[in-house]
Write a protein that holds these residues in place. Structure first.
Motif, PDB file in Angstrom:
ATOM      1  N   MET A 128       1.150  -1.274   0.078  1.00 41.03           N
ATOM      2  CA  MET A 128      -0.142  -0.006   0.090  1.00 41.03           C
ATOM      3  C   MET A 128       0.865   1.142  -0.026  1.00 41.03           C
ATOM      4  SD  MET A 128      -3.158   1.197  -0.121  1.00 41.03           S
ATOM      5  CE  MET A 128      -4.242  -0.070   0.694  1.00 41.03           C
ATOM      6  N   CYS A 129       0.786   2.023  -1.067  1.00 42.79           N
ATOM      7  CA  CYS A 129       1.606   2.980  -1.335  1.00 42.79           C
ATOM      8  C   CYS A 129       0.812   4.292  -0.983  1.00 42.79           C
ATOM      9  CB  CYS A 129       2.475   3.052  -2.612  1.00 42.79           C
ATOM     10  SG  CYS A 129       3.106   1.646  -3.014  1.00 42.79           S
ATOM     11  N   ASP A 130       1.553   5.485  -0.269  1.00 41.40           N
ATOM     12  CA  ASP A 130       0.822   6.865  -0.313  1.00 41.40           C
ATOM     13  C   ASP A 130       1.894   7.835  -0.523  1.00 41.40           C
ATOM     14  OD1 ASP A 130      -1.823   8.201   0.875  1.00 41.40           O
ATOM     15  OD2 ASP A 130      -0.027   9.216   1.871  1.00 41.40           O
ATOM     16  N   ILE A 131       1.456   8.960  -1.446  1.00 40.96           N
ATOM     17  CA  ILE A 131       2.334   9.949  -1.436  1.00 40.96           C
ATOM     18  C   ILE A 131       2.480  11.042  -0.278  1.00 40.96           C
ATOM     19  CG2 ILE A 131       2.707  12.038  -3.093  1.00 40.96           C
ATOM     20  CD1 ILE A 131       1.448  10.504  -5.522  1.00 40.96           C
ATOM     21  N   ASP A 132       3.329  10.991   0.225  1.00 38.92           N
ATOM     22  CA  ASP A 132       3.725  12.139   1.321  1.00 38.92           C
ATOM     23  C   ASP A 132       3.244  13.433   1.203  1.00 38.92           C
ATOM     24  OD1 ASP A 132       4.700   9.607   2.954  1.00 38.92           O
ATOM     25  OD2 ASP A 132       6.717  10.139   2.126  1.00 38.92           O
ATOM     26  N   GLU A 133       2.535  14.157   2.100  1.00 38.12           N
ATOM     27  CA  GLU A 133       2.404  15.467   2.195  1.00 38.12           C
ATOM     28  C   GLU A 133       1.753  15.805   0.696  1.00 38.12           C
ATOM     29  OE1 GLU A 133       2.685  17.288   4.504  1.00 38.12           O
ATOM     30  OE2 GLU A 133       4.254  16.139   5.860  1.00 38.12           O
ATOM     31  N   ASN A 185       8.123  19.007  -4.417  1.00 38.75           N
ATOM     32  CA  ASN A 185       7.148  19.327  -3.466  1.00 38.75           C
ATOM     33  C   ASN A 185       7.522  20.132  -2.401  1.00 38.75           C
ATOM     34  OD1 ASN A 185       4.735  19.055  -1.585  1.00 38.75           O
ATOM     35  ND2 ASN A 185       5.211  17.060  -1.241  1.00 38.75           N
ATOM     36  N   PRO A 186       7.480  21.433  -2.513  1.00 38.31           N
ATOM     37  CA  PRO A 186       8.209  22.434  -1.759  1.00 38.31           C
ATOM     38  C   PRO A 186       7.692  22.485  -0.233  1.00 38.31           C
ATOM     39  CG  PRO A 186       6.990  23.654  -3.336  1.00 38.31           C
ATOM     40  CD  PRO A 186       6.966  22.238  -3.834  1.00 38.31           C
ATOM     41  N   ALA A 187       6.328  22.066   0.094  1.00 44.23           N
ATOM     42  CA  ALA A 187       5.485  22.043   1.177  1.00 44.23           C
ATOM     43  C   ALA A 187       5.766  20.798   1.987  1.00 44.23           C
ATOM     44  CB  ALA A 187       4.125  22.478   0.687  1.00 44.23           C
ATOM     45  N   SER A 188       6.691  20.215   1.489  1.00 44.87           N
ATOM     46  CA  SER A 188       6.693  18.630   1.994  1.00 44.87           C
ATOM     47  C   SER A 188       7.659  18.988   3.399  1.00 44.87           C
ATOM     48  CB  SER A 188       7.368  17.809   1.364  1.00 44.87           C
ATOM     49  OG  SER A 188       7.637  16.353   2.112  1.00 44.87           O
ATOM     50  N   ARG A 189       7.325  18.343   4.425  1.00 49.02           N
ATOM     51  CA  ARG A 189       8.097  18.247   5.708  1.00 49.02           C
ATOM     52  C   ARG A 189       9.361  17.205   5.467  1.00 49.02           C
ATOM     53  NH1 ARG A 189       3.018  18.389   9.755  1.00 49.02           N
ATOM     54  NH2 ARG A 189       2.365  17.095   8.066  1.00 49.02           N
ATOM     55  N   VAL A 190       9.342  16.513   4.630  1.00 48.82           N
ATOM     56  CA  VAL A 190      10.093  15.412   4.792  1.00 48.82           C
ATOM     57  C   VAL A 190      11.269  15.621   3.713  1.00 48.82           C
ATOM     58  CG1 VAL A 190      10.462  12.849   3.857  1.00 48.82           C
ATOM     59  CG2 VAL A 190       8.054  13.637   4.631  1.00 48.82           C
ATOM     60  N   LEU A 191      11.018  16.147   2.573  1.00 57.41           N
ATOM     61  CA  LEU A 191      12.121  16.427   1.598  1.00 57.41           C
ATOM     62  C   LEU A 191      11.501  17.556   0.681  1.00 57.41           C
ATOM     63  CD1 LEU A 191      13.921  13.199   0.583  1.00 57.41           C
ATOM     64  CD2 LEU A 191      14.786  14.950   1.827  1.00 57.41           C
ATOM     65  N   PRO A 192      12.215  18.100   0.047  1.00 49.36           N
ATOM     66  CA  PRO A 192      11.456  19.084  -0.871  1.00 49.36           C
ATOM     67  C   PRO A 192      11.236  18.528  -2.357  1.00 49.36           C
ATOM     68  CG  PRO A 192      13.942  19.596  -1.126  1.00 49.36           C
ATOM     69  CD  PRO A 192      13.783  18.500   0.154  1.00 49.36           C
ATOM     70  N   TYR A 193      11.006  17.227  -2.262  1.00 50.51           N
ATOM     71  CA  TYR A 193      10.482  16.493  -3.456  1.00 50.51           C
ATOM     72  C   TYR A 193       9.431  15.593  -3.052  1.00 50.51           C
ATOM     73  CZ  TYR A 193      15.163  18.044  -5.093  1.00 50.51           C
ATOM     74  OH  TYR A 193      16.268  18.641  -5.092  1.00 50.51           O
ATOM     75  N   THR A 247       7.919  12.256  -1.868  1.00 50.23           N
ATOM     76  CA  THR A 247       8.367  10.697  -1.647  1.00 50.23           C
ATOM     77  C   THR A 247       7.009   9.938  -1.228  1.00 50.23           C
ATOM     78  OG1 THR A 247       8.092  11.879   0.835  1.00 50.23           O
ATOM     79  CG2 THR A 247      10.313  12.037  -0.222  1.00 50.23           C
ATOM     80  N   LEU A 248       7.549   8.750  -1.027  1.00 49.85           N
ATOM     81  CA  LEU A 248       6.294   7.657  -1.019  1.00 49.85           C
ATOM     82  C   LEU A 248       6.779   6.876   0.112  1.00 49.85           C
ATOM     83  CD1 LEU A 248       4.217   7.146  -3.072  1.00 49.85           C
ATOM     84  CD2 LEU A 248       5.671   5.258  -4.038  1.00 49.85           C
ATOM     85  N   SER A 249       5.440   6.849   1.061  1.00 49.99           N
ATOM     86  CA  SER A 249       5.478   5.513   2.478  1.00 49.99           C
ATOM     87  C   SER A 249       4.861   4.374   1.741  1.00 49.99           C
ATOM     88  CB  SER A 249       4.873   6.323   3.312  1.00 49.99           C
ATOM     89  OG  SER A 249       5.395   7.467   3.798  1.00 49.99           O
ATOM     90  N   ILE A 250       5.403   3.444   2.126  1.00 52.04           N
ATOM     91  CA  ILE A 250       4.585   1.988   1.569  1.00 52.04           C
ATOM     92  C   ILE A 250       4.634   1.074   3.044  1.00 52.04           C
ATOM     93  CG2 ILE A 250       5.292   0.016  -0.006  1.00 52.04           C
ATOM     94  CD1 ILE A 250       6.847   1.742  -1.610  1.00 52.04           C
ATOM     95  N   ARG A 273       7.618   8.997   7.432  1.00 50.06           N
ATOM     96  CA  ARG A 273       7.433   8.790   6.055  1.00 50.06           C
ATOM     97  C   ARG A 273       8.756   8.739   5.297  1.00 50.06           C
ATOM     98  NH1 ARG A 273       4.263  13.142   8.272  1.00 50.06           N
ATOM     99  NH2 ARG A 273       1.832  12.936   7.589  1.00 50.06           N
ATOM    100  N   ASN A 274       8.438   8.394   3.715  1.00 46.10           N
ATOM    101  CA  ASN A 274       9.688   8.114   3.196  1.00 46.10           C
ATOM    102  C   ASN A 274      10.209   6.912   3.488  1.00 46.10           C
ATOM    103  OD1 ASN A 274      10.950   8.239   0.539  1.00 46.10           O
ATOM    104  ND2 ASN A 274      12.688   9.485   1.819  1.00 46.10           N
TER     105      ASN A 274
END
Length: 454
Positions: free
Chosen positions: A317-322, A395-403, A405-408, A441-442
């Protein structure tokens, strides 16, 4: 690895709905729909199946059906297709007719030997012996498709010899048998004309031969004046001409039926194609082009009904972060673009024609990996996660990376373990995804027994 752009991930290995995310079972269902809709085509030869979608053939079919029935004339491919379609039935009729003519000839000779004076019976024997080999030779030629010129010669020559044999039997016997057998010859000719579905020029030739023989022998009939012979020939000619016209009408009606079948078969094929396209659309996510949630549910039911869970299976199950922050900052158009790119990356990472990918929710993707254990599933998840990160999608609004990312979350049904339904395995993957989100995440997290009560 370098940045993975949308063009390389999505265009090089596209996930179009045409193959439904490389899911073989969906293609099988679409093919079943086509087969059920066009089941009647099983009775048609392969060449007819190929020609039925020929635009030129279909155009000619529509033109002929739009006109008057009596004006139907088959030419070119249509004529060849009709002959190919009608040949087996015509050949079977020809062989059966020839066989029964031989049987009746032999039976008649036997009865004549019993009932008639010996001298008359013997006079009938020699001309009657001409019939069996002529009929059997014709039946032999019509055992399998041959050159049309050979079939034409065989049917015309065979019938001529049969007519001649019947006429000579009466001529040899003389007396009352003379005219009786000439009438029998015309009766034999009429039955052949009626039941043999051969081209019109063949039929006309057969009719002309029968009438010609009748006239020749009647002119030599010592008990009949020439005027009476001609009058009798004209009388029977009117009946034979009417029979030929009736045979032509039957042929035209058979050709019209054939044209209607071709048109109906074409429409059935078009409808089947349209239904298959609609079915694919119903199982395809319109934005990303991969399969949708409905298709995945059907796929899981199909896999489990085939005993896939006994051979092992894993779910990711994959989800795009932020993703919400991405939409808020860059807009929904960029969010849609991100979904398409991520779908392409996932699709290009799995095994074609074996693994199954679907857009499960807004920014969620479900991956089913048949025959994969926990270790392989984690490796697959890491490859997908790494590819998405390496693509450097903004994804400049992400708190993980400015790109992006995916959580699985990963869950696996190992061979030999207690069999669990697909819904439960999916819930386990979803629970593992929740843990991945909680852990920062990620990342890829494997479901473990007892985690979050699952």
């Amino acid at each position: 690895m370098g940045p993975l752009t949308y063009e390389t991930a999505f265009e090089r290995d596209p996930p179009p709905g045409a193959h439904l995310a490389s899911g073989s079972c969906s293609t099988k269902w679409a093919n079943m729909d086509v087969q059920e809709s066009a089941i009647s085509t099983d009775r048609v030869s392969p060449s007819t199946k190929l020609q039925v979608q020929d635009p030129a053939v279909l155009s000619e079919v529509e033109r002929l059906l739009a006109g008057r029935t009596r004006d139907i004339r088959l030419k070119g491919k249509l004529r060849l297709l009709f002959q190919e379609r009608s040949w087996p039935r015509t050949a079977k009729i020809v062989r059966a007719w020839m066989t029964w003519v031989v049987v009746l000839d032999v039976v008649t000779l036997a009865l004549n030997a019993i009932l008639l004076p010996k001298a008359i019976a013997l006079s009938m024997l020699l001309p009657a012996c001409l019939l069996p080999p002529a009929a059997m030779a014709t039946a032999f030629v019509w055992q399998r498709p041959r050159a049309q010129w050979l079939q034409r010669i065989s049917i015309i020559a065979g019938l001529f010899l049969i007519f001649l044999s019947v006429a000579l039997v009466g001529v040899s016997a003389g007396g009352e048998f003379y005219e009786r057998h000439l009438n029998i010859m015309l009766f034999v000719a009429i039955t052949a004309i009626i039941i043999f579905g051969v081209p019109l020029n063949w039929t006309v030739t057969v009719a002309s031969l029968a009438l010609g023989l009748y006239l020749v022998f009647q002119l030599q009939n010592p008990s009949l004046e020439k005027g009476s012979a001609v009058a009798a020939t004209l009388f029977f000619a009117s009946g034979i001409i009417a029979t030929v016209v009736a045979r032509r009408t039957m042929t035209i009606l058979a050709q019209k039926t054939f044209l209607l079948e071709l048109r109906d078969r074409s429409r059935v094929a078009e409808l089947a194609d349209a239904n298959a396209r609609l079915e694919r659309l119903a199982r395809t996510d319109p934005l990303t082009g991969i399969s949708n949630r409905r298709w995945m549910m059907e796929t899981l039911d199909h896999l489990w009904s085939d005993g896939m869970e006994r051979r092992g299976c894993a779910m990711l199950m994959c989800d795009i972060d932020e993703f919400k922050n991405l939409n808020d900052r860059l807009g929904h158009a960029e969010g849609d673009r991100c979904l398409v790119k991520v779908a392409g990356i996932i699709q290009s990472s799995v095994r074609r024609n074996r693994d199954h990918v679907a857009r499960y929710g807004g920014e969620e993707f479900l991956i089913v990996l048949p025959g994969v254990d926990e270790r392989e599933a984690i490796a697959m998840g890491e490859r997908i996660r790494g590819s998405v990160e390496a693509a450097s999608l903004p994804n400049p609004a992400s708190r993980v990376l400015p790109y992006v990312t995916l959580s699985i979350g990963v869950a696996a049904q190992r061979p030999g373990d207690e069999i669990i339904p697909p819904e439960r395995l999916q819930n386990q993957a979803d629970a593992a995804l929740y843990l991945a989100k909680q852990a920062g995440r990620n990342r890829v997290v494997l479901h473990k027994a007892g985690a979050l009560g699952t």
